[in-house]
Design an enzyme around this catalytic site. Sequence first.
Site, mmCIF file in Angstrom:
data_model
loop_
_atom_site.group_PDB
_atom_site.id
_atom_site.type_symbol
_atom_site.label_atom_id
_atom_site.label_comp_id
_atom_site.label_asym_id
_atom_site.label_seq_id
_atom_site.Cartn_x
_atom_site.Cartn_y
_atom_site.Cartn_z
ATOM 1 N N VAL A 63 0.822 -1.208 0.000
ATOM 2 C CA VAL A 63 0.000 0.000 0.000
ATOM 3 C C VAL A 63 0.858 1.261 0.000
ATOM 4 O O VAL A 63 1.968 1.278 0.527
ATOM 5 C CB VAL A 63 -0.953 0.001 1.227
ATOM 6 C CG1 VAL A 63 -0.178 0.176 2.526
ATOM 7 C CG2 VAL A 63 -2.040 1.045 1.110
ATOM 8 N N CYS A 64 0.322 2.311 -0.626
ATOM 9 C CA CYS A 64 0.863 3.663 -0.489
ATOM 10 C C CYS A 64 -0.344 4.569 -0.268
ATOM 11 O O CYS A 64 -1.384 4.112 0.197
ATOM 12 C CB CYS A 64 1.702 4.081 -1.704
ATOM 13 S SG CYS A 64 0.756 4.221 -3.235
ATOM 14 N N ARG A 65 -0.258 5.828 -0.607
ATOM 15 C CA ARG A 65 -1.386 6.732 -0.347
ATOM 16 C C ARG A 65 -2.553 6.441 -1.286
ATOM 17 O O ARG A 65 -3.684 6.300 -0.848
ATOM 18 C CB ARG A 65 -0.934 8.185 -0.497
ATOM 19 C CG ARG A 65 -2.038 9.188 -0.189
ATOM 20 C CD ARG A 65 -1.472 10.601 -0.099
ATOM 21 N NE ARG A 65 -2.542 11.546 0.214
ATOM 22 C CZ ARG A 65 -3.174 12.271 -0.704
ATOM 23 N NH1 ARG A 65 -2.869 12.152 -1.980
ATOM 24 N NH2 ARG A 65 -4.125 13.114 -0.344
ATOM 25 N N GLY A 67 -2.041 4.372 -4.508
ATOM 26 C CA GLY A 67 -1.856 3.192 -5.349
ATOM 27 C C GLY A 67 -0.739 3.269 -6.367
ATOM 28 O O GLY A 67 -0.364 2.263 -6.951
ATOM 29 N N MET A 91 -4.077 3.833 0.996
ATOM 30 C CA MET A 91 -4.504 4.152 2.355
ATOM 31 C C MET A 91 -5.737 5.044 2.370
ATOM 32 O O MET A 91 -6.495 5.052 3.336
ATOM 33 C CB MET A 91 -3.357 4.812 3.137
ATOM 34 C CG MET A 91 -2.262 3.844 3.553
ATOM 35 S SD MET A 91 -2.858 2.408 4.510
ATOM 36 C CE MET A 91 -3.483 3.203 5.995
#
Length: 111
Positions: A63-65, A67, A91
Amino acid sequence: MEGMNIPAVSVNDLPDDAVILDVREQDEWDAGHAPGAVHIPLAELPSRLDELPETDEATLAVVCRGGGRSSRAVAWLSQQGFDVANLDGGMKAWQGAGKQLVAESGAATVK
């Protein structure tokens, strides 16, 4: 990477305590992250492969902020032979689904 099929997983398919790999930067992590997440910023991933978490599930969600960075991480990790999937929506989707966030400072948010 064009045309490459990136494996993905929906936030609704993950348990609240899922072990996930968070590839965001330190300030984003500090602002709020999933309780079961392991933090390895994207730029540090190649040198920290030995820190990748073991999961009960076969596939490790990344995961990141939103995608973008996690999809790059998933593409690269897949080439290294890891069973990984991008968390759709990042996220922001995790928070939007009402999943728990924890932060170093107290009030957690997705930055």
